[in-house]
Design a protein around this motif. Structure first.
Motif, PDB file in Angstrom:
ATOM      1  N   ARG A 191       0.845  -1.194   0.000  1.00  0.00           N
ATOM      2  CA  ARG A 191       0.000   0.000   0.000  1.00  0.00           C
ATOM      3  C   ARG A 191       0.879   1.243   0.000  1.00  0.00           C
ATOM      4  O   ARG A 191       1.787   1.381   0.803  1.00  0.00           O
ATOM      5  N   LYS A 192       0.613   2.167  -0.918  1.00  0.00           N
ATOM      6  CA  LYS A 192       1.374   3.409  -1.045  1.00  0.00           C
ATOM      7  C   LYS A 192       0.445   4.593  -0.852  1.00  0.00           C
ATOM      8  O   LYS A 192      -0.723   4.556  -1.227  1.00  0.00           O
ATOM      9  N   TYR A 193       0.960   5.649  -0.276  1.00  0.00           N
ATOM     10  CA  TYR A 193       0.231   6.890  -0.067  1.00  0.00           C
ATOM     11  C   TYR A 193       0.881   7.972  -0.922  1.00  0.00           C
ATOM     12  O   TYR A 193       2.102   8.064  -0.989  1.00  0.00           O
ATOM     13  N   VAL A 194       0.073   8.806  -1.567  1.00  0.00           N
ATOM     14  CA  VAL A 194       0.579   9.916  -2.360  1.00  0.00           C
ATOM     15  C   VAL A 194      -0.395  11.087  -2.243  1.00  0.00           C
ATOM     16  O   VAL A 194      -1.611  10.884  -2.199  1.00  0.00           O
ATOM     17  N   ASP A 195       0.155  12.313  -2.167  1.00  0.00           N
ATOM     18  CA  ASP A 195      -0.672  13.510  -2.049  1.00  0.00           C
ATOM     19  C   ASP A 195      -1.140  13.933  -3.431  1.00  0.00           C
ATOM     20  O   ASP A 195      -0.356  13.985  -4.372  1.00  0.00           O
ATOM     21  N   GLY A 196      -2.414  14.239  -3.564  1.00  0.00           N
ATOM     22  CA  GLY A 196      -2.973  14.622  -4.846  1.00  0.00           C
ATOM     23  C   GLY A 196      -3.243  16.110  -4.971  1.00  0.00           C
ATOM     24  O   GLY A 196      -3.867  16.540  -5.933  1.00  0.00           O
ATOM     25  N   SER A 197      -2.772  16.908  -4.027  1.00  0.00           N
ATOM     26  CA  SER A 197      -3.052  18.341  -4.073  1.00  0.00           C
ATOM     27  C   SER A 197      -2.036  19.069  -4.955  1.00  0.00           C
ATOM     28  O   SER A 197      -1.045  18.490  -5.403  1.00  0.00           O
ATOM     29  N   PHE A 237       4.560  13.461   1.062  1.00  0.00           N
ATOM     30  CA  PHE A 237       3.951  12.419   0.221  1.00  0.00           C
ATOM     31  C   PHE A 237       3.648  12.902  -1.194  1.00  0.00           C
ATOM     32  O   PHE A 237       2.664  12.506  -1.794  1.00  0.00           O
ATOM     33  N   LYS A 238       4.520  13.757  -1.746  1.00  0.00           N
ATOM     34  CA  LYS A 238       4.382  14.127  -3.152  1.00  0.00           C
ATOM     35  C   LYS A 238       4.832  12.966  -4.035  1.00  0.00           C
ATOM     36  O   LYS A 238       4.373  12.813  -5.147  1.00  0.00           O
ATOM     37  N   THR A 239       5.748  12.150  -3.524  1.00  0.00           N
ATOM     38  CA  THR A 239       6.107  10.903  -4.200  1.00  0.00           C
ATOM     39  C   THR A 239       5.509   9.771  -3.381  1.00  0.00           C
ATOM     40  O   THR A 239       5.438   9.861  -2.154  1.00  0.00           O
ATOM     41  N   ALA A 299      -0.781  14.131  10.459  1.00  0.00           N
ATOM     42  CA  ALA A 299       0.287  15.132  10.369  1.00  0.00           C
ATOM     43  C   ALA A 299       0.337  15.743   8.967  1.00  0.00           C
ATOM     44  O   ALA A 299       0.541  16.954   8.814  1.00  0.00           O
ATOM     45  N   HIS A 300       0.142  14.925   7.947  1.00  0.00           N
ATOM     46  CA  HIS A 300       0.140  15.423   6.573  1.00  0.00           C
ATOM     47  C   HIS A 300      -1.012  16.411   6.356  1.00  0.00           C
ATOM     48  O   HIS A 300      -0.822  17.480   5.760  1.00  0.00           O
ATOM     49  N   GLU A 301      -2.192  16.087   6.848  1.00  0.00           N
ATOM     50  CA  GLU A 301      -3.330  16.983   6.680  1.00  0.00           C
ATOM     51  C   GLU A 301      -3.134  18.275   7.469  1.00  0.00           C
ATOM     52  O   GLU A 301      -3.580  19.344   7.041  1.00  0.00           O
ATOM     53  N   ARG A 302      -2.426  18.204   8.595  1.00  0.00           N
ATOM     54  CA  ARG A 302      -2.109  19.418   9.359  1.00  0.00           C
ATOM     55  C   ARG A 302      -1.183  20.337   8.559  1.00  0.00           C
ATOM     56  O   ARG A 302      -1.217  21.561   8.723  1.00  0.00           O
ATOM     57  N   GLU A 303      -0.349  19.760   7.680  1.00  0.00           N
ATOM     58  CA  GLU A 303       0.493  20.584   6.806  1.00  0.00           C
ATOM     59  C   GLU A 303      -0.382  21.436   5.884  1.00  0.00           C
ATOM     60  O   GLU A 303      -0.073  22.615   5.648  1.00  0.00           O
ATOM     61  N   HIS A 304      -1.454  20.849   5.355  1.00  0.00           N
ATOM     62  CA  HIS A 304      -2.373  21.613   4.511  1.00  0.00           C
ATOM     63  C   HIS A 304      -3.036  22.746   5.306  1.00  0.00           C
ATOM     64  O   HIS A 304      -3.185  23.862   4.806  1.00  0.00           O
ATOM     65  N   THR A 333      -7.536  -2.550  10.284  1.00  0.00           N
ATOM     66  CA  THR A 333      -8.051  -1.238   9.913  1.00  0.00           C
ATOM     67  C   THR A 333      -6.878  -0.266   9.830  1.00  0.00           C
ATOM     68  O   THR A 333      -5.882  -0.414  10.529  1.00  0.00           O
ATOM     69  N   TYR A 334      -7.023   0.723   8.959  1.00  0.00           N
ATOM     70  CA  TYR A 334      -5.979   1.717   8.766  1.00  0.00           C
ATOM     71  C   TYR A 334      -6.616   2.990   8.234  1.00  0.00           C
ATOM     72  O   TYR A 334      -7.748   2.972   7.759  1.00  0.00           O
ATOM     73  N   VAL A 335      -5.897   4.088   8.331  1.00  0.00           N
ATOM     74  CA  VAL A 335      -6.368   5.342   7.747  1.00  0.00           C
ATOM     75  C   VAL A 335      -5.950   5.315   6.286  1.00  0.00           C
ATOM     76  O   VAL A 335      -4.771   5.254   5.959  1.00  0.00           O
ATOM     77  N   ALA A 336      -6.928   5.337   5.401  1.00  0.00           N
ATOM     78  CA  ALA A 336      -6.670   5.190   3.973  1.00  0.00           C
ATOM     79  C   ALA A 336      -6.280   6.513   3.318  1.00  0.00           C
ATOM     80  O   ALA A 336      -5.651   6.520   2.272  1.00  0.00           O
ATOM     81  N   GLY A 337      -6.652   7.622   3.910  1.00  0.00           N
ATOM     82  CA  GLY A 337      -6.336   8.922   3.329  1.00  0.00           C
ATOM     83  C   GLY A 337      -7.069  10.019   4.058  1.00  0.00           C
ATOM     84  O   GLY A 337      -7.768   9.770   5.037  1.00  0.00           O
ATOM     85  N   GLY A 338      -6.892  11.231   3.560  1.00  0.00           N
ATOM     86  CA  GLY A 338      -7.537  12.361   4.195  1.00  0.00           C
ATOM     87  C   GLY A 338      -7.817  13.465   3.205  1.00  0.00           C
ATOM     88  O   GLY A 338      -7.212  13.525   2.137  1.00  0.00           O
ATOM     89  N   VAL A 339      -8.739  14.336   3.582  1.00  0.00           N
ATOM     90  CA  VAL A 339      -9.099  15.492   2.764  1.00  0.00           C
ATOM     91  C   VAL A 339      -9.158  16.698   3.693  1.00  0.00           C
ATOM     92  O   VAL A 339      -9.766  16.633   4.760  1.00  0.00           O
ATOM     93  N   THR A 340      -8.522  17.787   3.267  1.00  0.00           N
ATOM     94  CA  THR A 340      -8.578  19.031   4.019  1.00  0.00           C
ATOM     95  C   THR A 340      -9.304  20.068   3.184  1.00  0.00           C
ATOM     96  O   THR A 340      -8.941  20.308   2.035  1.00  0.00           O
ATOM     97  N   ASN A 341     -10.346  20.655   3.747  1.00  0.00           N
ATOM     98  CA  ASN A 341     -11.087  21.736   3.098  1.00  0.00           C
ATOM     99  C   ASN A 341     -10.878  23.001   3.915  1.00  0.00           C
ATOM    100  O   ASN A 341     -11.124  23.004   5.120  1.00  0.00           O
ATOM    101  N   THR A 342     -10.406  24.048   3.249  1.00  0.00           N
ATOM    102  CA  THR A 342     -10.223  25.331   3.921  1.00  0.00           C
ATOM    103  C   THR A 342     -10.946  26.408   3.127  1.00  0.00           C
ATOM    104  O   THR A 342     -11.100  26.294   1.909  1.00  0.00           O
TER     105      THR A 342
END
Length: 154
Positions: free
Chosen positions: A46-52, A59-61, A76-81, A114-123
């Protein structure tokens, strides 16, 4: 000799007590055969990559995150956003109206973890109109778009 509760259905012969693994008060097990959780093949791949479109977040790569670490690292990644939005809103003429982080959970089909599959930040950032050309552009766009969305059910 028997150790038991109120009913005969819960009676355990004393001879079987030696087959119980002792558990300490700090929830550690006294056993030389401790079972360490291992990742199944699906979890390993399983790989994680940022799509923003933000270039300065992690996680740009594509990168691997273990299931037990997924909550901490994705949060932590979503807190960066959110931090980027706060930096944009700290400029003159801008105000951070709201920020919302949503984490998506997943269950591995192979091992059931179970695991956190991803996240979305709306600002939402509100900008004041200090530029008269921006105000004119909005008025022009408003006149073009007026009536574009019609509620046919009314």
């Amino acid at each position: 000799m028997y150790i038991g509760g109120m009913s005969n259905n819960y009676i355990i012969p004393v001879s079987n007590i030696s087959k119980v693994t002792p558990v300490n008060t700090d929830n550690t097990i006294d056993s030389s055969t401790k079972v360490q959780p291992t990742e199944c093949q699906t979890c390993k791949e399983r790989k994680y990559v940022d799509g923003s479109n933000e270039a300065d977040v992690s996680f740009k790569t594509p990168g691997h995150i273990a299931p037990e670490q997924s909550f901490a690292k994705v949060s932590a990644h979503e807190r960066e956003h959110v931090a980027n939005a706060m930096a944009k809103a700290s400029k003159p003429g801008a105000k951070l109206v709201s920020s919302r982080v949503t984490l998506q959970m997943g269950v591995c089909p192979e091992c059931g973890r179970t695991y956190v599959a991803g996240g979305v930040t709306n600002t939402q950032i509100r900008y004041t109109e200090s530029n008269p050309y921006e105000k004119n552009r909005k008025q022009l766009e408003g006149s073009i778009l007026a009536g574009a969305n019609i509620d046919a059910s009314a």
